[in-house]
Design an enzyme around this catalytic site. Structure first.
Site, PDB file in Angstrom:
ATOM      1  N   GLN A 261       2.918  10.068   1.275  1.00 35.82           N
ATOM      2  CA  GLN A 261       4.015   9.274   1.011  1.00 35.82           C
ATOM      3  C   GLN A 261       5.209   9.862  -0.133  1.00 35.82           C
ATOM      4  O   GLN A 261       6.255   9.410   0.075  1.00 35.82           O
ATOM      5  CB  GLN A 261       4.126   7.665   0.977  1.00 35.82           C
ATOM      6  CG  GLN A 261       3.608   7.308   2.448  1.00 35.82           C
ATOM      7  CD  GLN A 261       3.303   5.950   2.438  1.00 35.82           C
ATOM      8  OE1 GLN A 261       2.215   5.509   2.157  1.00 35.82           O
ATOM      9  NE2 GLN A 261       4.069   5.044   3.098  1.00 35.82           N
TER      10      GLN A 261
ATOM     11  N   CYS B 120       6.009  -0.097   7.193  1.00 34.39           N
ATOM     12  CA  CYS B 120       5.766   1.027   6.167  1.00 34.39           C
ATOM     13  C   CYS B 120       6.878   1.565   5.302  1.00 34.39           C
ATOM     14  O   CYS B 120       7.900   1.489   5.816  1.00 34.39           O
ATOM     15  CB  CYS B 120       5.355   2.379   7.270  1.00 34.39           C
ATOM     16  SG  CYS B 120       4.747   3.497   6.362  1.00 34.39           S
ATOM     17  N   LEU B 121       6.742   1.640   4.274  1.00 32.57           N
ATOM     18  CA  LEU B 121       7.704   2.057   3.358  1.00 32.57           C
ATOM     19  C   LEU B 121       8.192   3.464   3.646  1.00 32.57           C
ATOM     20  O   LEU B 121       9.342   3.701   3.209  1.00 32.57           O
ATOM     21  CB  LEU B 121       7.003   2.325   1.895  1.00 32.57           C
ATOM     22  CG  LEU B 121       6.359   0.989   1.219  1.00 32.57           C
ATOM     23  CD1 LEU B 121       5.796   1.130  -0.290  1.00 32.57           C
ATOM     24  CD2 LEU B 121       7.625   0.014   0.965  1.00 32.57           C
TER      25      LEU B 121
ATOM     26  N   GLY C  69       0.737  -1.214   0.184  1.00 30.20           N
ATOM     27  CA  GLY C  69      -0.008   0.015  -0.040  1.00 30.20           C
ATOM     28  C   GLY C  69       0.799   1.261   0.027  1.00 30.20           C
ATOM     29  O   GLY C  69       1.886   1.299   0.458  1.00 30.20           O
TER      30      GLY C  69
ATOM     31  N   HIS D 266      -3.972   1.405   7.736  1.00 31.25           N
ATOM     32  CA  HIS D 266      -2.970   1.836   8.013  1.00 31.25           C
ATOM     33  C   HIS D 266      -2.696   3.191   6.803  1.00 31.25           C
ATOM     34  O   HIS D 266      -2.136   4.191   7.331  1.00 31.25           O
ATOM     35  CB  HIS D 266      -1.754   0.941   7.614  1.00 31.25           C
ATOM     36  CG  HIS D 266      -0.402   1.053   7.428  1.00 31.25           C
ATOM     37  ND1 HIS D 266       0.428   1.008   8.087  1.00 31.25           N
ATOM     38  CD2 HIS D 266       0.360   2.137   6.458  1.00 31.25           C
ATOM     39  CE1 HIS D 266       1.731   1.507   7.790  1.00 31.25           C
ATOM     40  NE2 HIS D 266       1.504   2.075   6.671  1.00 31.25           N
ATOM     41  N   GLU D 267      -3.342   2.896   5.591  1.00 27.08           N
ATOM     42  CA  GLU D 267      -3.068   3.845   4.639  1.00 27.08           C
ATOM     43  C   GLU D 267      -3.891   4.953   4.672  1.00 27.08           C
ATOM     44  O   GLU D 267      -3.641   6.261   4.324  1.00 27.08           O
ATOM     45  CB  GLU D 267      -3.502   3.120   3.188  1.00 27.08           C
ATOM     46  CG  GLU D 267      -2.514   2.180   2.761  1.00 27.08           C
ATOM     47  CD  GLU D 267      -1.096   2.482   2.836  1.00 27.08           C
ATOM     48  OE1 GLU D 267      -0.752   3.471   2.670  1.00 27.08           O
ATOM     49  OE2 GLU D 267      -0.243   1.530   3.056  1.00 27.08           O
TER      50      GLU D 267
ATOM     51  N   HIS E 292      -2.453   7.377   7.225  1.00 26.73           N
ATOM     52  CA  HIS E 292      -1.434   8.553   6.516  1.00 26.73           C
ATOM     53  C   HIS E 292      -2.111   9.663   5.806  1.00 26.73           C
ATOM     54  O   HIS E 292      -1.464  10.598   5.977  1.00 26.73           O
ATOM     55  CB  HIS E 292      -0.856   7.645   5.254  1.00 26.73           C
ATOM     56  CG  HIS E 292       0.235   7.056   5.352  1.00 26.73           C
ATOM     57  ND1 HIS E 292       1.361   7.419   5.926  1.00 26.73           N
ATOM     58  CD2 HIS E 292       0.394   5.553   5.331  1.00 26.73           C
ATOM     59  CE1 HIS E 292       2.324   6.560   6.046  1.00 26.73           C
ATOM     60  NE2 HIS E 292       1.938   5.354   5.646  1.00 26.73           N
TER      61      HIS E 292
HETATM   62 ZN    ZN Z   1       2.765   3.359   5.445  1.00 24.98          ZN
END
Ligand code: ZN
Length: 161
Positions: free
Chosen positions: A51, A88-89, A46, A130-131, A134
């Protein structure tokens, strides 16, 4: 299509609240394509627009069942509970234990700005939460139970969101 730079924790852009998308523009369509490319390149499941430095309410997810695009997503319903490691990226090489609902129902617009409802369980439910976090400037690290740890070799298969 292009790979965009993924912002990492400490970058202010990850702490901001994103704005609603009012209409689909060519620029927004390119952003979505780039977000998908960037997510796949980074082997994440995701990615949210902040991000890649864009403060818009756009999320892309693929938990292995094909791409899901969420514009202006809203959680309608949750139930159950799951506790497990999350990554998380924007927090590369790390993971931490987070409790999330096990079922999540989400309403959003798709890339044609048409309303769509998704239901997810397990990893998909986790990815939705999670997304969408963000988009309101929240990272999973705020919710970690215990310590954030380095991703070890054994965890390499673990999905990063
Ligand atoms: Zn993330």
């Amino acid at each position: 299509m292009a790979i965009r730079e993924i912002r990492t924790m400490g970058d202010e852009v990850l702490t901001k609240t994103c704005k609603e998308v009012k209409m689909m523009t060519p620029r927004m369509a390119i952003l979505i394509e780039d977000m998908l490319d960037t997510m796949y390149e980074a082997q994440g499941v995701g990615l949210a627009a902040p991000q890649v430095g864009v403060l818009r309410r756009i999320v892309v997810i693929d938990v292995g069942e094909g791409p899901i695009i969420l514009i202006n997503p809203e959680i309608l319903e949750t139930s159950g509970e799951q506790t497990g490691d999350e990554g998380c990226l924007s927090v590369p090489g790390k993971a931490g234990c987070v409790t999330r609902p096990n079922y999540v129902k989400v309403k959003a617009l798709d890339e044609n700005m048409e309303e769509i409802v998704y239901e997810g369980e397990g990893l998909l439910a986790r990815a939705f939460c999670h997304e969408i976090d963000h988009l309101d400037g929240h990272l999973y690290v705020e919710k970690v139970e215990g310590e954030i740890h380095d991703v070890t070799y054994e965890d390499e298969e673990m999905e990063e969101e």
